[in-house]
Enzyme design. Structure first.
Site, PDB file in Angstrom:
ATOM      1  N   ASN A  29       0.865  -1.184   0.000  1.00 26.56           N
ATOM      2  CA  ASN A  29       0.000   0.000   0.000  1.00 26.56           C
ATOM      3  C   ASN A  29       0.901   1.232   0.000  1.00 26.56           C
ATOM      4  O   ASN A  29       1.459   1.588   1.029  1.00 26.56           O
ATOM      5  CB  ASN A  29      -0.894  -0.014   1.250  1.00 26.56           C
ATOM      6  CG  ASN A  29      -1.750   1.237   1.343  1.00 26.56           C
ATOM      7  OD1 ASN A  29      -1.789   2.052   0.412  1.00 26.56           O
ATOM      8  ND2 ASN A  29      -2.431   1.407   2.464  1.00 26.56           N
ATOM      9  N   TRP A  30       1.014   1.841  -1.162  1.00 31.13           N
ATOM     10  CA  TRP A  30       1.899   3.004  -1.287  1.00 31.13           C
ATOM     11  C   TRP A  30       1.300   4.260  -0.656  1.00 31.13           C
ATOM     12  O   TRP A  30       1.972   5.281  -0.578  1.00 31.13           O
ATOM     13  CB  TRP A  30       2.197   3.273  -2.774  1.00 31.13           C
ATOM     14  CG  TRP A  30       3.283   2.408  -3.344  1.00 31.13           C
ATOM     15  CD1 TRP A  30       3.783   1.248  -2.813  1.00 31.13           C
ATOM     16  CD2 TRP A  30       4.010   2.647  -4.558  1.00 31.13           C
ATOM     17  NE1 TRP A  30       4.776   0.754  -3.628  1.00 31.13           N
ATOM     18  CE2 TRP A  30       4.940   1.592  -4.713  1.00 31.13           C
ATOM     19  CE3 TRP A  30       3.956   3.639  -5.541  1.00 31.13           C
ATOM     20  CZ2 TRP A  30       5.814   1.511  -5.794  1.00 31.13           C
ATOM     21  CZ3 TRP A  30       4.823   3.550  -6.625  1.00 31.13           C
ATOM     22  CH2 TRP A  30       5.744   2.508  -6.739  1.00 31.13           C
ATOM     23  N   LYS A  31       0.024   4.218  -0.293  1.00 29.85           N
ATOM     24  CA  LYS A  31      -0.658   5.413   0.238  1.00 29.85           C
ATOM     25  C   LYS A  31      -0.459   6.569  -0.751  1.00 29.85           C
ATOM     26  O   LYS A  31      -0.450   6.329  -1.954  1.00 29.85           O
ATOM     27  CB  LYS A  31      -0.169   5.726   1.654  1.00 29.85           C
ATOM     28  CG  LYS A  31      -0.251   4.484   2.549  1.00 29.85           C
ATOM     29  CD  LYS A  31      -0.057   4.736   3.997  1.00 29.85           C
ATOM     30  CE  LYS A  31      -0.185   3.416   4.753  1.00 29.85           C
ATOM     31  NZ  LYS A  31      -0.090   3.558   6.199  1.00 29.85           N
TER      32      LYS A  31
ATOM     33  N   HIS B 152      -9.652   1.455   5.037  1.00 27.16           N
ATOM     34  CA  HIS B 152      -8.370   1.679   5.720  1.00 27.16           C
ATOM     35  C   HIS B 152      -8.558   2.664   6.881  1.00 27.16           C
ATOM     36  O   HIS B 152      -9.354   3.595   6.781  1.00 27.16           O
ATOM     37  CB  HIS B 152      -7.334   2.216   4.725  1.00 27.16           C
ATOM     38  CG  HIS B 152      -5.941   2.158   5.262  1.00 27.16           C
ATOM     39  ND1 HIS B 152      -5.450   3.099   6.136  1.00 27.16           N
ATOM     40  CD2 HIS B 152      -4.955   1.253   5.084  1.00 27.16           C
ATOM     41  CE1 HIS B 152      -4.208   2.771   6.461  1.00 27.16           C
ATOM     42  NE2 HIS B 152      -3.880   1.656   5.836  1.00 27.16           N
TER      43      HIS B 152
ATOM     44  N   GLU C 103      -6.857   5.066   7.825  1.00 23.85           N
ATOM     45  CA  GLU C 103      -6.616   6.472   7.471  1.00 23.85           C
ATOM     46  C   GLU C 103      -7.859   7.089   6.833  1.00 23.85           C
ATOM     47  O   GLU C 103      -8.130   8.276   6.994  1.00 23.85           O
ATOM     48  CB  GLU C 103      -5.391   6.571   6.553  1.00 23.85           C
ATOM     49  CG  GLU C 103      -4.107   6.350   7.353  1.00 23.85           C
ATOM     50  CD  GLU C 103      -2.963   5.744   6.567  1.00 23.85           C
ATOM     51  OE1 GLU C 103      -3.012   5.740   5.325  1.00 23.85           O
ATOM     52  OE2 GLU C 103      -2.017   5.254   7.217  1.00 23.85           O
TER      53      GLU C 103
ATOM     54  N   GLY D 153       2.513   2.774  10.868  1.00 19.34           N
ATOM     55  CA  GLY D 153       3.469   3.872  10.707  1.00 19.34           C
ATOM     56  C   GLY D 153       4.178   4.271  11.982  1.00 19.34           C
ATOM     57  O   GLY D 153       4.785   5.341  12.049  1.00 19.34           O
TER      58      GLY D 153
ATOM     59  N   GLY E 168       2.830  -0.899   4.388  1.00 20.71           N
ATOM     60  CA  GLY E 168       2.824   0.508   4.005  1.00 20.71           C
ATOM     61  C   GLY E 168       4.231   0.978   3.694  1.00 20.71           C
ATOM     62  O   GLY E 168       4.791   0.692   2.633  1.00 20.71           O
ATOM     63  N   GLY E 169       4.831   1.698   4.632  1.00 22.80           N
ATOM     64  CA  GLY E 169       6.122   2.355   4.432  1.00 22.80           C
ATOM     65  C   GLY E 169       7.180   1.487   3.761  1.00 22.80           C
ATOM     66  O   GLY E 169       7.812   1.910   2.783  1.00 22.80           O
TER      67      GLY E 169
HETATM   68  P1  13P Z   1       2.995   0.795   7.717  1.00 30.50           P
HETATM   69  O1  13P Z   1       3.512  -0.506   7.167  1.00 30.50           O
HETATM   70  O2  13P Z   1       3.716   1.989   7.204  1.00 30.50           O
HETATM   71  O3  13P Z   1       2.886   0.751   9.213  1.00 30.50           O
HETATM   72  O4  13P Z   1       1.489   0.954   7.168  1.00 30.50           O
HETATM   73  C1  13P Z   1       0.598  -0.098   7.304  1.00 30.50           C
HETATM   74  C2  13P Z   1      -0.607   0.199   6.512  1.00 30.50           C
HETATM   75  O5  13P Z   1      -1.362   1.084   6.821  1.00 30.50           O
HETATM   76  C3  13P Z   1      -0.851  -0.614   5.312  1.00 30.50           C
HETATM   77  O6  13P Z   1      -2.135  -0.397   4.820  1.00 30.50           O
END
Ligand code: 13P
Length: 245
Positions: free
Chosen positions: A6-8, A91, A93, A165, A222-223
């Site tokens: 998930n690149w956000k 998600h 977020e 995160g 994510g990250g």
């Molecule tokens: P991180 O791996 O950056 O903690 O993010 C997780 C996430 O929200 C994946 O959707």
């Protein structure tokens, strides 16, 4: 296993090209499903680059109607037309910053399924909820609206909000308990055996421990997924057996 990046709201066209050049050749003949979820504008390019590879492309959200007067929203049906195969829904977020509710998340998941997308449905408690002992209650509340879904495979991502995160991943015990609860609840709801993947500070250093935890069918990263080398290290940490979970 399912390993989803998930690149956000990160990445660029150039980054996507070099990322795919580094990652795609390595993913040939893996026993896993790899899903790359870049921001919307990069989806057509991602679909082109990943064509014929082991990697499928996912969006990070979609609307609950196939079309209509919803300025700024994205139709799941259009995503399918683009060649997108997956979508992340609900998600934390989106729940935190964009007014996503349990009901709207489930409605998006339903429309996505109807359009032909595979859904990664995110659930997870906040730190306060965990400290109050409400984790299972929260998971149940978030999953309950999924009763509107057809009893076909939805993938659930357990992403405790406090682990996203932060560099503080949930422990194997916490992950196993939550995944068992989700699987049992979904079984009770007549949804059959659901693949539950974990998300929240998954890194190359902790991936093996997390991915070998009983009840874990993969990871939503994510990250660390923005870096092809780090994401590849996470993929390599996955147990080889078990197909796509
Ligand atoms: P991180 O791996 O950056 O903690 O993010 C997780 C996430 O929200 C994946 O959707």
């Amino acid at each position: 296993m399912i390993l989803a990046a998930n690149w956000k709201m990160h990445g660029s066209s150039e980054h996507l090209v070099s990322y795919c050049e580094a990652l795609l050749p390595r993913c040939e003949s893996l026993p896993h499903q790899i899903v790359l979820c870049p921001p919307y504008p990069l989806l057509p390019q991602a679909v082109m680059l990943c064509a014929g590879s082991q990697v499928q492309v996912g969006a990070q959200n979609c609307h609950w109607h196939q079309q209509g007067a919803f300025t700024g929203e994205v139709s799941p049906w259009l995503l399918v037309q683009l060649g997108v195969g997956w979508v992340v829904v609900g998600h934390s977020e989106r729940r935190q910053h964009f007014g996503e509710t349990d009901g709207t998340a489930a409605a998006r998941a339903k429309a996505a399924q109807e359009a032909g997308l595979r859904v990664i449905f995110c659930v997870g408690e906040t730190l306060e909820e965990r400290q109050r002992g409400e984790t299972f209650e929260v998971l149940q509340r978030q999953l309950h609206p999924l009763e509107v879904l057809a009893p076909t495979a939805v993938v659930v991502a357990y992403e405790p909000v406090w682990a996203i995160g932060t560099g503080h991943n949930a422990s194997p015990e916490q992950i196993q308990q939550a995944h068992q609860f989700i699987q049992a609840y979904m079984r009770e709801q007549g949804k059959g055996e659901v693949a539950v993947i974990y998300g929240g500070s998954v890194k190359p250093e902790n991936a093996a421990e997390i991915l070998h935890t009983p009840g874990v069918a993969g990871a939503l990263v994510g990250g660390a997924s923005l870096d092809a080398t780090a994401f590849w290290a996470i993929i390599q940490a996955a147990p080889q057996q078990g197909g796509e979970g």
